[in-house]
Design a protein around this motif. Structure first.
Motif, PDB file in Angstrom:
ATOM      1  N   THR A   1     -13.703  16.305   9.252  1.00  0.00           N
ATOM      2  CA  THR A   1     -12.984  16.390  10.525  1.00  0.00           C
ATOM      3  C   THR A   1     -13.941  16.197  11.693  1.00  0.00           C
ATOM      4  N   PRO A   2     -14.547  15.034  11.812  1.00  0.00           N
ATOM      5  CA  PRO A   2     -15.508  14.802  12.904  1.00  0.00           C
ATOM      6  C   PRO A   2     -14.816  14.782  14.268  1.00  0.00           C
ATOM      7  N   GLY A   3     -15.627  14.852  15.301  1.00  0.00           N
ATOM      8  CA  GLY A   3     -15.131  14.822  16.677  1.00  0.00           C
ATOM      9  C   GLY A   3     -15.847  15.853  17.518  1.00  0.00           C
ATOM     10  N   HIS A   4     -15.810  17.110  17.085  1.00  0.00           N
ATOM     11  CA  HIS A   4     -16.630  18.143  17.727  1.00  0.00           C
ATOM     12  C   HIS A   4     -18.100  17.861  17.419  1.00  0.00           C
ATOM     13  N   THR A   5     -18.416  17.644  16.154  1.00  0.00           N
ATOM     14  CA  THR A   5     -19.700  17.118  15.709  1.00  0.00           C
ATOM     15  C   THR A   5     -19.415  16.108  14.602  1.00  0.00           C
ATOM     16  N   PRO A   6     -20.384  15.256  14.268  1.00  0.00           N
ATOM     17  CA  PRO A   6     -20.140  14.294  13.186  1.00  0.00           C
ATOM     18  C   PRO A   6     -20.003  14.934  11.817  1.00  0.00           C
TER      19      PRO A   6
ATOM     20  N   ARG B   1     -11.633  11.076  20.971  1.00  0.00           N
ATOM     21  CA  ARG B   1     -10.620  10.323  20.222  1.00  0.00           C
ATOM     22  C   ARG B   1     -10.724  10.628  18.722  1.00  0.00           C
ATOM     23  N   THR B   2     -11.940  10.695  18.241  1.00  0.00           N
ATOM     24  CA  THR B   2     -12.142  11.051  16.834  1.00  0.00           C
ATOM     25  C   THR B   2     -11.640  12.460  16.564  1.00  0.00           C
ATOM     26  N   LEU B   3     -11.877  13.383  17.498  1.00  0.00           N
ATOM     27  CA  LEU B   3     -11.410  14.758  17.345  1.00  0.00           C
ATOM     28  C   LEU B   3      -9.887  14.805  17.244  1.00  0.00           C
ATOM     29  N   TYR B   4      -9.193  14.063  18.096  1.00  0.00           N
ATOM     30  CA  TYR B   4      -7.730  14.038  18.055  1.00  0.00           C
ATOM     31  C   TYR B   4      -7.243  13.616  16.668  1.00  0.00           C
ATOM     32  N   ARG B   5      -7.850  12.577  16.126  1.00  0.00           N
ATOM     33  CA  ARG B   5      -7.406  12.075  14.816  1.00  0.00           C
ATOM     34  C   ARG B   5      -7.737  13.069  13.706  1.00  0.00           C
ATOM     35  N   SER B   6      -8.865  13.744  13.819  1.00  0.00           N
ATOM     36  CA  SER B   6      -9.202  14.771  12.825  1.00  0.00           C
ATOM     37  C   SER B   6      -8.212  15.926  12.882  1.00  0.00           C
TER      38      SER B   6
END
Length: 307
Positions: free
Chosen positions: A162-167, A202-207
């Motif tokens: 679940t990346p976004g906050h960190t990789p 954006r990555t966080l939203y998808r995670s």
């Protein structure tokens, strides 16, 4: 696009609820760092995992201590549990991990997501670490991949990246319980920031939407709480249904572009976590303190004008 790992996790959660294979979770809240550590165990076998432990650290004096970890040790021993896993949801920026201390006292394999290696590379450069700091994740016993499964006693478990906050963020699913790390907070508080090196809104939203697609009844255990305005007590347990209905940042109907605009604007107003510099240096080493120097003393660096 079909998400086979998420679908497998959903099926595993449904099976756990149908068969009664649900773990017992006991949480310990550290108010100085607003961190919830979770001890989760299989009631049939008494096998346990400790998730996101805290090493007490007084920054002005540079002293570490073990009151928080010792409370967990006392609980584990009183309940007759056998610790199989010491789990980190990610390399935390707001508290130091007590995993090595707990592993010494209670056992268990130290696990984190495989993308910790990218965090080590980035922060190894920021802190100008020499070759003694290896960036291959070998400080941990097991590096987990998206969709990887394991067992806690007789209970099935799985991890989702679940990346976004960190990789390197990973959500850990044990039976019908989901441990999100910093990806989600209580519905009245929202979501994690995404402005650390390697973070992305954006990555966080998808995670997050990977997780919100899990069964509505899934129990959700969070790593932090900060008491949203109007709430007088700390809280760290909710459900997927509650997050979808009421999360102030990502409830049903909030689109990706709107979330990204909100998250990026909000992150610009946030100061860095108080313990980010010592925390990252320790946690990227699997909770180990830096090696002593020639005088026998350990040191943490304070880089200037970086973050």
């Amino acid at each position: 696009m079909r998400d086979s790992h998420r679908d497998a996790a959903a099926a595993m959660i449904e099976k756990a609820r149908e068969t009664g294979g649900t773990p017992i979770v006991r949480s310990f809240f550290d108010e100085p760092t607003f961190t919830a550590t979770h001890v989760v165990h299989d009631p049939a076998t008494r096998k346990a995992a400790i998730i996101d432990s805290v090493l007490d650290f007084d920054q002005p004096s540079g002293r570490t201590s073990h009151q928080s970890a010792d409370a967990i040790i006392a609980y584990v021993r009183a309940e007759g549990l056998t610790v199989e896993w010491q789990i980190e949801t990610h390399a935390h920026a707001d508290h130091l991990s007590a995993a090595p201390y707990l592993r010494e006292k209670l056992g268990g394999r130290l696990a984190i997501g495989r993308h910790i290696k990218s965090v080590q590379r980035v922060f190894g450069e920021i802190f100008n670490e020499d070759d003694r700091f290896v960036r291959d994740g070998s400080q941990f016993d097991r590096l987990m991949d998206d969709g990887e499964t394991f067992e806690l006693g007789e209970i099935d478990a799985m991890v989702l990246h679940t990346p976004g906050h960190t990789p390197a963020c990973m959500a850990w699913i044990i039976g019908d319980a989901l441990f999100t790390g910093d990806t989600l907070f209580m519905p009245d508080y929202g979501t994690a920031r995404a402005d650390f090196p390697g973070g992305d809104a954006r990555t966080l939203y998808r995670s997050i939407h990977r997780l919100l697609a899990l069964p509505a009844e899934t129990r959700v255990f969070l790593c932090h709480d900060y008491k949203a305005p109007g709430r007088d007590t700390y809280a760290w347990e909710t459900t997927i249904a509650a997050e979808r209905a009421a999360n102030v940042h990502v409830h049903d109907g909030v689109g990706e572009d709107d979330f990204v605009a909100m998250r990026e604007a909000r992150d610009k107003t946030l100061s860095m976590p108080r313990l980010i510099l010592p925390s990252i240096q320790v946690n990227m080493r699997g909770g180990h303190l830096p090696d002593p120097e020639s005088n026998g003393t350990r040191y943490l660096k304070l880089p200037l004008d970086i973050l």
